[in-house]
Design a protein around this motif. Structure first.
Motif, PDB file in Angstrom:
ATOM      1  N   LEU A   1     -13.740  -0.075   5.836  1.00  0.00           N
ATOM      2  CA  LEU A   1     -13.314   0.274   4.484  1.00  0.00           C
ATOM      3  C   LEU A   1     -13.509  -0.927   3.578  1.00  0.00           C
ATOM      4  O   LEU A   1     -13.194  -2.047   3.947  1.00  0.00           O
ATOM      5  N   GLN A   2     -14.020  -0.681   2.390  1.00  0.00           N
ATOM      6  CA  GLN A   2     -14.228  -1.762   1.435  1.00  0.00           C
ATOM      7  C   GLN A   2     -13.168  -1.770   0.352  1.00  0.00           C
ATOM      8  O   GLN A   2     -12.821  -2.823  -0.171  1.00  0.00           O
ATOM      9  N   LYS A   3     -12.651  -0.588   0.000  1.00  0.00           N
ATOM     10  CA  LYS A   3     -11.689  -0.506  -1.088  1.00  0.00           C
ATOM     11  C   LYS A   3     -10.840   0.751  -0.908  1.00  0.00           C
ATOM     12  O   LYS A   3     -11.336   1.780  -0.469  1.00  0.00           O
ATOM     13  N   LEU A   4      -9.560   0.643  -1.253  1.00  0.00           N
ATOM     14  CA  LEU A   4      -8.658   1.780  -1.268  1.00  0.00           C
ATOM     15  C   LEU A   4      -8.366   2.097  -2.730  1.00  0.00           C
ATOM     16  O   LEU A   4      -7.916   1.229  -3.479  1.00  0.00           O
ATOM     17  N   ILE A   5      -8.657   3.322  -3.148  1.00  0.00           N
ATOM     18  CA  ILE A   5      -8.455   3.727  -4.536  1.00  0.00           C
ATOM     19  C   ILE A   5      -7.329   4.754  -4.583  1.00  0.00           C
ATOM     20  O   ILE A   5      -7.409   5.797  -3.942  1.00  0.00           O
TER      21      ILE A   5
ATOM     22  N   LYS B   1      -2.940   4.287 -11.415  1.00  0.00           N
ATOM     23  CA  LYS B   1      -4.266   3.926 -10.921  1.00  0.00           C
ATOM     24  C   LYS B   1      -4.158   2.578 -10.219  1.00  0.00           C
ATOM     25  O   LYS B   1      -3.585   1.643 -10.768  1.00  0.00           O
TER      26      LYS B   1
ATOM     27  N   ASP C   1      -6.711   0.045  -7.553  1.00  0.00           N
ATOM     28  CA  ASP C   1      -7.863  -0.237  -6.693  1.00  0.00           C
ATOM     29  C   ASP C   1      -7.503  -1.443  -5.844  1.00  0.00           C
ATOM     30  O   ASP C   1      -7.266  -2.523  -6.376  1.00  0.00           O
ATOM     31  N   ILE C   2      -7.459  -1.269  -4.541  1.00  0.00           N
ATOM     32  CA  ILE C   2      -7.039  -2.327  -3.630  1.00  0.00           C
ATOM     33  C   ILE C   2      -8.237  -2.726  -2.766  1.00  0.00           C
ATOM     34  O   ILE C   2      -8.671  -1.953  -1.911  1.00  0.00           O
ATOM     35  N   PRO C   3      -8.796  -3.922  -2.979  1.00  0.00           N
ATOM     36  CA  PRO C   3      -9.914  -4.365  -2.143  1.00  0.00           C
ATOM     37  C   PRO C   3      -9.424  -4.722  -0.738  1.00  0.00           C
ATOM     38  O   PRO C   3      -8.300  -5.196  -0.559  1.00  0.00           O
ATOM     39  N   ILE C   4     -10.253  -4.470   0.251  1.00  0.00           N
ATOM     40  CA  ILE C   4      -9.917  -4.789   1.639  1.00  0.00           C
ATOM     41  C   ILE C   4     -10.932  -5.817   2.131  1.00  0.00           C
ATOM     42  O   ILE C   4     -12.131  -5.548   2.168  1.00  0.00           O
ATOM     43  N   SER C   5     -10.444  -6.994   2.485  1.00  0.00           N
ATOM     44  CA  SER C   5     -11.338  -8.080   2.885  1.00  0.00           C
ATOM     45  C   SER C   5     -11.754  -7.957   4.349  1.00  0.00           C
ATOM     46  O   SER C   5     -11.144  -7.222   5.128  1.00  0.00           O
ATOM     47  N   ASN C   6     -12.801  -8.687   4.716  1.00  0.00           N
ATOM     48  CA  ASN C   6     -13.254  -8.728   6.109  1.00  0.00           C
ATOM     49  C   ASN C   6     -12.158  -9.307   6.983  1.00  0.00           C
ATOM     50  O   ASN C   6     -11.419 -10.188   6.551  1.00  0.00           O
TER      51      ASN C   6
END
Length: 41
Positions: free
Chosen positions: A6-10, A19, A21-26
């Motif tokens: 997953l790259q991002k949770l919207i 609204k 947008d939660i980025p998910i890091s490596n």
């Protein structure tokens, strides 16, 4: 076994979030499964 990245949770209109947008890091790891599937072993 299937691996999903997953790259991002919207979130839109979820509970108190209008609204988000939660980025998910490596390196982020999650163990998921239904109740009783042995996740705590």
């Amino acid at each position: 076994m299937v691996m999903v990245k997953l790259q991002k949770l919207i979130l839109r209109n979820f509970k108190s979030f209008k609204k988000a947008d939660i980025p998910i890091s490596n390196g982020f790891t999650a163990i998921v499964g239904s109740n009783g599937s042995g996740k705590t072993c």
